[in-house]
Design an enzyme around this catalytic site. Structure first.
Site, short mmCIF file in Angstrom:
data_model
loop_
_atom_site.label_atom_id
_atom_site.label_comp_id
_atom_site.label_asym_id
_atom_site.label_seq_id
_atom_site.Cartn_x
_atom_site.Cartn_y
_atom_site.Cartn_z
N GLU A 145 0.84 -1.13 0.02
CA GLU A 145 0.17 0.35 0.23
C GLU A 145 0.55 1.46 -0.10
O GLU A 145 1.99 1.35 0.35
CB GLU A 145 -1.00 0.60 1.21
CG GLU A 145 -1.58 -0.85 1.73
CD GLU A 145 -2.83 -1.22 2.70
OE1 GLU A 145 -3.38 -1.81 2.38
OE2 GLU A 145 -3.04 -0.27 3.76
N SER B 135 7.90 -3.34 3.45
CA SER B 135 8.24 -4.15 4.11
C SER B 135 7.42 -4.41 5.07
O SER B 135 7.39 -5.66 5.92
CB SER B 135 9.84 -3.22 4.39
OG SER B 135 10.41 -3.39 3.06
N TRP C 231 1.85 0.27 -6.88
CA TRP C 231 2.77 -0.73 -6.69
C TRP C 231 2.62 -2.62 -7.15
O TRP C 231 3.39 -3.47 -6.87
CB TRP C 231 4.77 -1.12 -5.67
CG TRP C 231 5.10 0.44 -6.41
CD1 TRP C 231 4.62 0.88 -4.47
CD2 TRP C 231 5.34 1.42 -6.84
NE1 TRP C 231 4.88 2.17 -4.77
CE2 TRP C 231 5.42 2.68 -6.48
CE3 TRP C 231 5.64 1.54 -8.23
CZ2 TRP C 231 6.13 3.08 -6.89
CZ3 TRP C 231 6.33 2.28 -8.44
CH2 TRP C 231 6.35 3.34 -8.18
N HIS D 181 30.85 -3.20 -22.71
CA HIS D 181 29.87 -2.79 -23.26
C HIS D 181 30.54 -1.41 -23.85
O HIS D 181 30.43 -0.95 -24.58
CB HIS D 181 28.52 -2.57 -23.93
CG HIS D 181 27.92 -4.06 -23.60
ND1 HIS D 181 28.20 -5.59 -23.09
CD2 HIS D 181 27.40 -4.72 -25.16
CE1 HIS D 181 27.78 -6.47 -23.72
NE2 HIS D 181 27.22 -5.39 -24.86
N GLY D 182 31.37 -0.86 -22.11
CA GLY D 182 32.22 0.91 -22.47
C GLY D 182 30.61 1.39 -23.03
O GLY D 182 29.56 1.44 -22.40
N GLU E 52 9.22 -7.79 -2.97
CA GLU E 52 9.33 -9.17 -2.34
C GLU E 52 9.79 -9.41 -1.59
O GLU E 52 11.05 -10.30 -1.47
CB GLU E 52 9.82 -10.73 -3.40
CG GLU E 52 8.68 -9.80 -4.56
CD GLU E 52 8.21 -11.36 -5.29
OE1 GLU E 52 7.93 -12.67 -4.90
OE2 GLU E 52 6.94 -11.38 -6.21
N GLU F 143 17.67 -6.04 2.68
CA GLU F 143 18.12 -5.46 3.82
C GLU F 143 17.29 -6.46 4.69
O GLU F 143 17.70 -7.09 6.20
CB GLU F 143 17.81 -3.74 4.35
CG GLU F 143 18.99 -2.99 3.40
CD GLU F 143 18.69 -2.47 1.91
OE1 GLU F 143 19.35 -2.22 1.57
OE2 GLU F 143 18.05 -2.86 1.23
#
Length: 405
Positions: A128, A133, A157, A341-342, A366, A370
């Site tokens: 929400e 977390s 999200w 790839h620079g 998910e 941390e």
């Protein structure tokens, strides 16, 4: 006895998904990534091929493969683009496998079977605006009213927010209860119910060819039949669903490591500096060696978790390690691939630019890295132990999984 060999069926399933991703998605993924839109053909085609029910028992509309096959499929999907694996994480890991574990027989036939056949798309409504977390901080409510519940709240999200038909929604049935997480209950909210609205979020750093958005419930009347598990079991259900989702994220991130390695090997063998391919330079070789190491370790970690799921062994710790390691290393591998790839790696002319952007999200969703560090510390110190659940994820039984109802 340890056996790391794959069965012919597992290999065939992975090859089928690889062919689909390479031939039907890869040619246009750059275009849809730039447009920040989901290819409308992806979900129907994944359903048609049986991917959306790959490890659901045949009796519930699935293909009857095991949990290791699910991991292999997620690896192949994210090797092409993270948006494909996100579909599996949400539709399969967070929702369908939750129904397989916690749903009644009637709910499995009503909700799970059409999801496994790809007729209905599923999402997971936990996060929400003010609760990520800290799951106990969610503010969605569900009030009992006769044979129904009245649900109010907003989720943010949410992958497949505007594509989903079924949303596994978590709400508090007693907002004043202490501790707060014991009042959380799970419901299957259907997108066409009056009062349900949703929208897409644009401007994301990565996973732009996927659907991410918000879902709002305003006085949504949900039948008691749609409640998954008992009142107050929502927190346990959510955590067990996250175990399954994290498994798909870890196996998928392994595919992103592999994609970064393959792209870097190809470029290093073609690009020349100082009169020789850059693959001849030791510091480039070092980057490739590390990527190979990360891939091998990540693959072994998710295969261990998948084997434990097959055996019916609780794997919260092992899945956490697999997700944490693979997502951190996929970000590092994509970073190194850009470096190989620079300047070209800084352009969307090459896939590694997209790999780097896509890899960042999985370190957050998910369970942030941390959070997983804290979990692993808890296990190491003996402070954290997994208690048996009322409904454990069923072990894989080929005869049951592949039998018609």
């Amino acid at each position: 006895m340890l056996d790391f060999s794959l069965t012919d069926e597992q290999i065939s399933a992975a090859e089928m998904v690889r062919e689909f991703a390479e031939k039907e998605v890869y040619p246009t993924i750059g275009e849809y990534d730039r447009k920040q839109e989901m290819n409308p053909a992806v979900l129907p085609r994944m359903g048609e091929l049986g991917i959306l029910g790959i490890n659901i028992p045949v009796r519930y509309g699935g293909q009857g493969f095991d949990y290791v096959t699910l991991g292999l499929v997620c690896e192949e999907l994210e090797r092409v683009d993270s948006t494909l694996r996100v579909v599996m994480s949400v539709h399969m890991g967070l929702n369908s496998m939750g129904l397989l574990q916690w749903g009644t027989e009637e709910q499995k036939h009503h909700f799970l079977a059409p999801q496994a056949r790809g007729e209905k798309i599923a999402a997971f409504g936990l996060t929400e605006p003010g609760a990520g977390s800290d799951v106990a901080a969610l503010r969605s409510t569900a009030r009992r009213d006769g044979d129904d519940y009245i649900i109010n709240g907003e989720k943010m999200w949410i992958s497949l927010a505007t594509k989903a038909d079924h949303i596994l929604w978590f709400a508090k049935t007693d907002p004043d209860a202490e501790p707060a997480h014991k009042s959380i209950t799970a419901f299957m909210v259907e997108a066409d119910m009056p009062g349900v609205t949703s929208g897409d979020i644009h401007g994301k750093l990565g996973v732009r060819a996927g659907s991410t958005g918000w879902v709002n419930c305003k006085d949504v009347r949900v039948p008691a039949f749609n409640r998954i598990g008992h009142e107050g079991e929502g927190f346990k259900i959510a955590m067990s669903c996250l175990d399954n989702g994290r498994y798909t994220v870890g196996s998928g991130a392994t595919g992103l490591i592999r994609a970064s390695l393959e792209a870097s090997i190809k470029y290093a063998q073609e690009r020349e500096t100082f009169g020789e391919p850059i693959a001849q330079h030791q510091l480039i070789q070092q980057k490739l060696a590390y990527m190979q190491q990360w891939y091998d370790a990540a693959r072994l970690l998710y295969l261990r978790a998948g084997w434990m799921k097959n055996e019916g062994i609780r794997n919260t710790r092992e899945t956490s390690v697999a997700k944490w390691y693979a997502t951190d290393m996929s970000f590092q591998a994509a970073h190194e691939a850009v470096q190989v790839h620079g300047a070209y790696g800084y352009s969307d002319e090459y896939d590694v630019e997209r790999f780097l952007r896509n890899s960042r999200g999985a370190i957050i969703y998910e369970g942030t890295s941390e959070i997983h560090q804290l979990m692993q510390a808890g296990y190491a110190l003996g402070w954290r132990r997994d208690k048996p659940l009322r409904c454990e994820l069923p072990a894989y039984d080929p005869e049951y999984w592949q039998a018609e109802a």
